[in-house]
Write a protein that holds these residues in place. Structure first.
Motif, PDB file in Angstrom:
ATOM      1  N   ALA A 105      -5.860  11.575   1.530  1.00  0.00           N
ATOM      2  CA  ALA A 105      -6.777  10.619   2.122  1.00  0.00           C
ATOM      3  C   ALA A 105      -6.208   9.202   2.132  1.00  0.00           C
ATOM      4  O   ALA A 105      -6.635   8.359   2.917  1.00  0.00           O
ATOM      5  N   GLU A 106      -5.248   8.931   1.273  1.00  0.00           N
ATOM      6  CA  GLU A 106      -4.686   7.594   1.161  1.00  0.00           C
ATOM      7  C   GLU A 106      -3.604   7.315   2.190  1.00  0.00           C
ATOM      8  O   GLU A 106      -3.261   6.165   2.436  1.00  0.00           O
ATOM      9  N   PHE A 107      -3.042   8.370   2.791  1.00  0.00           N
ATOM     10  CA  PHE A 107      -1.945   8.167   3.727  1.00  0.00           C
ATOM     11  C   PHE A 107      -2.461   7.999   5.139  1.00  0.00           C
ATOM     12  O   PHE A 107      -3.355   8.708   5.575  1.00  0.00           O
ATOM     13  N   ARG A 110       0.835  -1.214   0.000  1.00  0.00           N
ATOM     14  CA  ARG A 110       0.000   0.000   0.000  1.00  0.00           C
ATOM     15  C   ARG A 110       0.858   1.247   0.000  1.00  0.00           C
ATOM     16  O   ARG A 110       0.585   2.209  -0.718  1.00  0.00           O
ATOM     17  N   LEU A 111       1.913   1.224   0.808  1.00  0.00           N
ATOM     18  CA  LEU A 111       2.754   2.400   0.927  1.00  0.00           C
ATOM     19  C   LEU A 111       3.492   2.702  -0.373  1.00  0.00           C
ATOM     20  O   LEU A 111       3.680   3.873  -0.736  1.00  0.00           O
ATOM     21  N   ALA A 112       3.890   1.656  -1.090  1.00  0.00           N
ATOM     22  CA  ALA A 112       4.587   1.866  -2.365  1.00  0.00           C
ATOM     23  C   ALA A 112       3.663   2.532  -3.381  1.00  0.00           C
ATOM     24  O   ALA A 112       4.073   3.445  -4.106  1.00  0.00           O
ATOM     25  N   VAL A 113       2.403   2.091  -3.427  1.00  0.00           N
ATOM     26  CA  VAL A 113       1.446   2.685  -4.359  1.00  0.00           C
ATOM     27  C   VAL A 113       1.172   4.131  -3.975  1.00  0.00           C
ATOM     28  O   VAL A 113       1.128   5.032  -4.825  1.00  0.00           O
ATOM     29  N   ARG A 114       0.987   4.380  -2.697  1.00  0.00           N
ATOM     30  CA  ARG A 114       0.677   5.731  -2.243  1.00  0.00           C
ATOM     31  C   ARG A 114       1.850   6.680  -2.460  1.00  0.00           C
ATOM     32  O   ARG A 114       1.664   7.852  -2.780  1.00  0.00           O
ATOM     33  N   ARG A 115       3.053   6.159  -2.278  1.00  0.00           N
ATOM     34  CA  ARG A 115       4.213   7.015  -2.508  1.00  0.00           C
ATOM     35  C   ARG A 115       4.314   7.404  -3.977  1.00  0.00           C
ATOM     36  O   ARG A 115       4.659   8.549  -4.306  1.00  0.00           O
ATOM     37  N   SER A 116       3.996   6.485  -4.872  1.00  0.00           N
ATOM     38  CA  SER A 116       4.001   6.817  -6.302  1.00  0.00           C
ATOM     39  C   SER A 116       2.982   7.901  -6.605  1.00  0.00           C
ATOM     40  O   SER A 116       3.246   8.839  -7.369  1.00  0.00           O
ATOM     41  N   LEU A 130       1.880  10.115  -4.487  1.00  0.00           N
ATOM     42  CA  LEU A 130       2.358  11.342  -3.868  1.00  0.00           C
ATOM     43  C   LEU A 130       3.399  12.022  -4.749  1.00  0.00           C
ATOM     44  O   LEU A 130       3.355  13.248  -4.955  1.00  0.00           O
ATOM     45  N   GLU A 131       4.329  11.257  -5.278  1.00  0.00           N
ATOM     46  CA  GLU A 131       5.364  11.832  -6.131  1.00  0.00           C
ATOM     47  C   GLU A 131       4.755  12.429  -7.402  1.00  0.00           C
ATOM     48  O   GLU A 131       5.193  13.487  -7.876  1.00  0.00           O
ATOM     49  N   ALA A 132       3.733  11.762  -7.952  1.00  0.00           N
ATOM     50  CA  ALA A 132       3.060  12.305  -9.130  1.00  0.00           C
ATOM     51  C   ALA A 132       2.342  13.607  -8.792  1.00  0.00           C
ATOM     52  O   ALA A 132       2.337  14.553  -9.594  1.00  0.00           O
ATOM     53  N   THR A 133       1.759  13.668  -7.615  1.00  0.00           N
ATOM     54  CA  THR A 133       1.077  14.887  -7.183  1.00  0.00           C
ATOM     55  C   THR A 133       2.047  16.046  -7.046  1.00  0.00           C
ATOM     56  O   THR A 133       1.780  17.160  -7.514  1.00  0.00           O
ATOM     57  N   LEU A 134       3.173  15.792  -6.409  1.00  0.00           N
ATOM     58  CA  LEU A 134       4.166  16.849  -6.220  1.00  0.00           C
ATOM     59  C   LEU A 134       4.741  17.319  -7.548  1.00  0.00           C
ATOM     60  O   LEU A 134       5.133  18.482  -7.685  1.00  0.00           O
ATOM     61  N   LEU A 135       4.788  16.428  -8.526  1.00  0.00           N
ATOM     62  CA  LEU A 135       5.280  16.805  -9.848  1.00  0.00           C
ATOM     63  C   LEU A 135       4.250  17.639 -10.604  1.00  0.00           C
ATOM     64  O   LEU A 135       4.605  18.564 -11.348  1.00  0.00           O
ATOM     65  N   ALA A 136       2.964  17.352 -10.394  1.00  0.00           N
ATOM     66  CA  ALA A 136       1.911  18.006 -11.170  1.00  0.00           C
ATOM     67  C   ALA A 136       1.469  19.344 -10.577  1.00  0.00           C
ATOM     68  O   ALA A 136       1.063  20.239 -11.320  1.00  0.00           O
ATOM     69  N   MET A 137       1.541  19.486  -9.265  1.00  0.00           N
ATOM     70  CA  MET A 137       1.003  20.697  -8.628  1.00  0.00           C
ATOM     71  C   MET A 137       1.628  21.993  -9.143  1.00  0.00           C
ATOM     72  O   MET A 137       0.908  22.953  -9.456  1.00  0.00           O
ATOM     73  N   PRO A 138       2.954  22.102  -9.247  1.00  0.00           N
ATOM     74  CA  PRO A 138       3.538  23.357  -9.746  1.00  0.00           C
ATOM     75  C   PRO A 138       3.092  23.699 -11.168  1.00  0.00           C
ATOM     76  O   PRO A 138       2.829  24.870 -11.470  1.00  0.00           O
TER      77      PRO A 138
END
Length: 289
Positions: free
Chosen positions: A252-254, A198-204, A206-214
């Motif tokens: 919500a996933e973390f 679960r943590l591996a999926v959520r981390r992926s 999260l990283e996609a979110t941090l890349l897309a937000m800016p």
């Protein structure tokens, strides 16, 4: 302990009220010159009566309460921003801080645009974007904590240990106490394996979110700058914000228990409670309002 601010205290501390009290004191001093103590007492009585009447009426006004709530929210956001920036700086997250700085500068430029009377962009619209920059800091703190994980669980090793425990449980000579301990060990291995996945999926995510937000923030900025006087600016910005509100799904996933189970040090960005939970829970709560 309630986070609801004291409206009476806010009224007493308001700069306008302090200025009025100072002015009353000056008037009382001047009145005492020709009239003596009677003039001082008269002005003091009038000022006290006015202060009491205002203290009974102003804190209950909806407009004043809305102002106090907004100021309290700004203060909490500012404090959280400072703590998150300090935490990321301590962890050496220079890239995340540089990205945040760029997003923050865009927001400041939009605040200036909102100050133009001809634009339909409001300060409240920009404040939503400002809050998202703090969400970015919070999610960056969670990501930094995840990267400090010592060693990811190797599924093949855990599966071998699960098989060994299952084989031991098949021993007919096994005592009740030993069987109970082995079943507990099996449950721990199984939960650790599931949590790691679960943590591996959520981390992926999260990283996609941090890349897309800016990039999404930049899209909103370009939208406003290229057509600041558009009559439908509010609806356009809301459409863009709906696409920008991706922190909620990730937040919500973390679960903080997932972080603690793998030995992650919680980011020290909020108290009480763990920073990972605070960074994500506040983002999710705000996005739902």
């Amino acid at each position: 302990m309630s986070d609801k601010p004291s409206y009476l205290g806010a009224f007493l501390r308001h700069p306008a009220n302090r200025t009025a009290l100072l002015a009353a004191g000056v008037v009382a001093i001047f009145a005492s010159i020709p009239m003596g103590l009677s003039g001082l007492a008269l002005v003091g009585t009038l000022a006290l009566g006015t202060e009491i009447l205002a203290a009974l009426m102003v804190p209950s006004l909806p407009s004043f309460q809305a102002w106090v709530d907004r100021e309290a929210q700004h203060q909490r956001l500012s404090q959280r921003r400072q703590l998150l920036v300090a935490e990321l700086r301590e962890r050496g997250e220079s890239d995340a801080l540089a990205t945040y700085q760029h997003m923050w500068e865009r927001v400041q430029a939009l605040y200036q645009t909102a100050g133009d009377r001809q634009t339909t962009l409001t300060r409240q619209d920009v404040e939503k974007l400002d809050a998202l920059t703090v969400d970015y800091l919070g999610l960056s703190a969670v990501n930094a904590s995840l990267r400090r994980r010592k060693e990811p669980i190797r599924e093949d090793q855990v599966n071998r240990r699960i098989a060994q425990v299952q084989a031991q449980l098949q021993n007919p000579a096994l005592g009740d106490n030993e069987a109970r301990q082995l079943r507990a060990t099996l449950a721990e291995y199984t939960e650790a394996l599931n949590r790691s996945r679960r943590l591996a999926v959520r981390r992926s995510a999260l990283e996609a979110t941090l890349l897309a937000m800016p990039d999404k923030m930049e899209e909103v900025y370009q939208l406003v700058i290229t057509s600041p006087y558009a009559s439908d600016m509010g609806s356009k910005l809301e459409d863009s914000l709906s696409r920008l509100r991706i922190a909620e799904e990730v937040a919500a996933e973390f679960d903080v228990t997932d972080l603690a189970a793998f030995g992650h040090p919680a980011p020290r960005v909020s108290a009480p409670g763990t920073a990972a939970h605070a960074a994500t829970a506040q983002a999710a709560a705000r996005q739902k309002t």
